[in-house]
Design a protein around this motif. Structure first.
Motif, PDB file in Angstrom:
ATOM      1  N   UNK A 146       1.215  -1.339   0.101  1.00 33.20           N
ATOM      2  CA  UNK A 146       0.274   0.047   0.088  1.00 33.20           C
ATOM      3  C   UNK A 146       0.910   1.532   0.352  1.00 33.20           C
ATOM      4  N   UNK A 147       2.006   0.979   0.703  1.00 35.29           N
ATOM      5  CA  UNK A 147       2.702   2.471   0.774  1.00 35.29           C
ATOM      6  C   UNK A 147       3.991   2.220   0.286  1.00 35.29           C
ATOM      7  N   UNK A 148       4.406   1.312   0.092  1.00 38.63           N
ATOM      8  CA  UNK A 148       5.387   0.834  -1.074  1.00 38.63           C
ATOM      9  C   UNK A 148       6.564   0.951  -0.238  1.00 38.63           C
ATOM     10  N   UNK A 149       6.556   0.819   0.947  1.00 45.21           N
ATOM     11  CA  UNK A 149       8.015   0.887   1.642  1.00 45.21           C
ATOM     12  C   UNK A 149       8.391  -0.663   2.391  1.00 45.21           C
ATOM     13  N   UNK A 150       9.777  -1.006   2.420  1.00 38.80           N
ATOM     14  CA  UNK A 150      10.649  -2.434   2.071  1.00 38.80           C
ATOM     15  C   UNK A 150      10.801  -2.273   3.501  1.00 38.80           C
ATOM     16  N   UNK A 151      11.426  -3.077   4.745  1.00 37.33           N
ATOM     17  CA  UNK A 151      11.893  -3.327   5.978  1.00 37.33           C
ATOM     18  C   UNK A 151      12.214  -4.575   5.944  1.00 37.33           C
ATOM     19  N   UNK A 152      13.651  -4.653   6.440  1.00 35.33           N
ATOM     20  CA  UNK A 152      14.704  -5.509   6.055  1.00 35.33           C
ATOM     21  C   UNK A 152      14.672  -6.195   8.014  1.00 35.33           C
ATOM     22  N   UNK A 204      22.776  -5.270  -7.523  1.00 33.49           N
ATOM     23  CA  UNK A 204      24.113  -4.436  -6.713  1.00 33.49           C
ATOM     24  C   UNK A 204      23.381  -3.121  -5.655  1.00 33.49           C
ATOM     25  N   UNK A 205      22.098  -2.781  -6.737  1.00 24.99           N
ATOM     26  CA  UNK A 205      21.995  -1.677  -5.887  1.00 24.99           C
ATOM     27  C   UNK A 205      21.022  -2.155  -4.125  1.00 24.99           C
ATOM     28  N   UNK A 206      20.757  -3.260  -4.965  1.00 30.71           N
ATOM     29  CA  UNK A 206      19.906  -3.503  -3.959  1.00 30.71           C
ATOM     30  C   UNK A 206      20.124  -4.288  -2.512  1.00 30.71           C
ATOM     31  N   UNK A 207      21.712  -4.950  -2.940  1.00 37.06           N
ATOM     32  CA  UNK A 207      22.347  -5.537  -2.404  1.00 37.06           C
ATOM     33  C   UNK A 207      23.211  -4.541  -1.441  1.00 37.06           C
ATOM     34  N   UNK A 208      23.182  -3.423  -2.181  1.00 38.52           N
ATOM     35  CA  UNK A 208      23.839  -2.754  -1.354  1.00 38.52           C
ATOM     36  C   UNK A 208      23.917  -2.222  -0.095  1.00 38.52           C
ATOM     37  N   UNK A 209      21.551  -1.827  -0.529  1.00 40.36           N
ATOM     38  CA  UNK A 209      21.026  -1.721   0.682  1.00 40.36           C
ATOM     39  C   UNK A 209      20.702  -2.821   1.954  1.00 40.36           C
ATOM     40  N   UNK A 210      20.407  -3.970   0.908  1.00 37.84           N
ATOM     41  CA  UNK A 210      19.436  -4.654   2.278  1.00 37.84           C
ATOM     42  C   UNK A 210      20.997  -5.846   2.378  1.00 37.84           C
ATOM     43  N   UNK A 211      22.071  -5.969   2.231  1.00 35.27           N
ATOM     44  CA  UNK A 211      23.077  -6.795   2.988  1.00 35.27           C
ATOM     45  C   UNK A 211      23.115  -6.125   4.258  1.00 35.27           C
ATOM     46  N   UNK A 212      23.535  -4.671   4.873  1.00 35.99           N
ATOM     47  CA  UNK A 212      24.139  -4.355   5.718  1.00 35.99           C
ATOM     48  C   UNK A 212      23.367  -4.870   6.799  1.00 35.99           C
ATOM     49  N   UNK A 213      21.797  -5.462   6.763  1.00 31.26           N
ATOM     50  CA  UNK A 213      20.896  -5.724   7.648  1.00 31.26           C
ATOM     51  C   UNK A 213      21.176  -7.221   8.120  1.00 31.26           C
ATOM     52  N   UNK A 214      21.849  -7.851   7.171  1.00 35.10           N
ATOM     53  CA  UNK A 214      21.175  -9.368   7.377  1.00 35.10           C
ATOM     54  C   UNK A 214      22.706 -10.035   6.589  1.00 35.10           C
TER      55      UNK A 214
END
Length: 229
Positions: A146-152, A204-214
């Motif tokens: 609905x809001x197009x927000x992502x959480x990890x 590569x952009x997704x990995x850069x944003x997601x991988x610091x969190x897990x």
């Protein structure tokens, strides 16, 4: 009504012949078009009219198109940004894509430009208020549809509209490896996918944003495509 009916495109291109072709083609396809050749005029036009999309040349006579894109996005976060850049300038492409929604290399096919702008607006511009929809989940990822927000792992991850569209398609396909050609068709709406590095760049952009969190969440199957681990 299509995704771009009534949409306004700001074209910033300092070569008159290219600017004319872009303006004529976009107007033929029912876009409202504002064209200028400088950073200064582009900022003033955007302030007055708040366009839906900006098509920006990277090299401009009074500044850098990437810096212009950043400033326009800061002023209008929902603005779709597409860059025009020389085919032999990979560093410029990578620098531009960090926050833009797509890029087009020169020389370009005008039908491709129209298709790219239409596809970006389809991803960034909603025709109606969306109803509440359940979130998409995969492991510790949660995508709010609905809001197009992502959480990890409970932490908000700021993604561009294109990054969100790519991650959503991977989540919807679960652990399946999705061929690169399929990603180009479904995320970028390329009807005839050609050789392109845009998928690799956005992965590569997704990995850069997601991988610091897990742990690593996106896997690569060389020569095939990408999927979630």
């Amino acid at each position: 009504m299509t995704a771009h009916d009534g949409a306004t495109v700001l074209v910033v291109e300092d070569e008159p012949s290219i600017a004319d072709v872009l303006t004529i083609a976009l107007r033929y396809h029912h876009f409202e078009v504002m064209a200028t050749a400088t950073v200064r005029e582009a900022l003033a036009l955007a302030e007055r009219t708040r366009p839906d999309a900006a098509l920006l040349d990277v090299m401009l006579p009074d500044g850098d198109g990437r810096a212009l894109g950043r400033e326009l996005r800061l002023r209008q976060p929902d603005l779709a940004v597409v860059f025009l850049t020389a085919r032999d300038a990979p560093a410029e492409i990578v620098g531009a894509l960090g926050f833009g929604d797509d890029y087009i290399t020169k020389p370009f096919n005008i039908d491709e430009v129209v298709a790219r702008i239409t596809a970006v607006l389809r991803r960034t511009r909603s025709d109606d208020v969306l109803p509440q929809r359940p979130p998409l989940r995969y492991g510790d990822l949660e995508l709010d549809e609905t809001t197009y927000r992502v959480h990890r792992a409970g932490t908000t991850v700021e993604l561009t509209p294109t990054e969100y569209a790519l991650l959503r398609f991977l989540v919807r396909n679960g652990g399946r490896i999705v061929p690169k050609e399929q990603l180009l068709r479904h995320v970028w709406q390329y009807e005839h996918p050609a050789e392109s590095t845009v998928v690799e760049t956005y992965i590569s952009y997704l990995r850069r944003k997601l991988e610091p969190l897990g742990p690593p969440v996106i896997q690569t199957r060389r020569g095939v495509g990408y999927g979630l681990a």
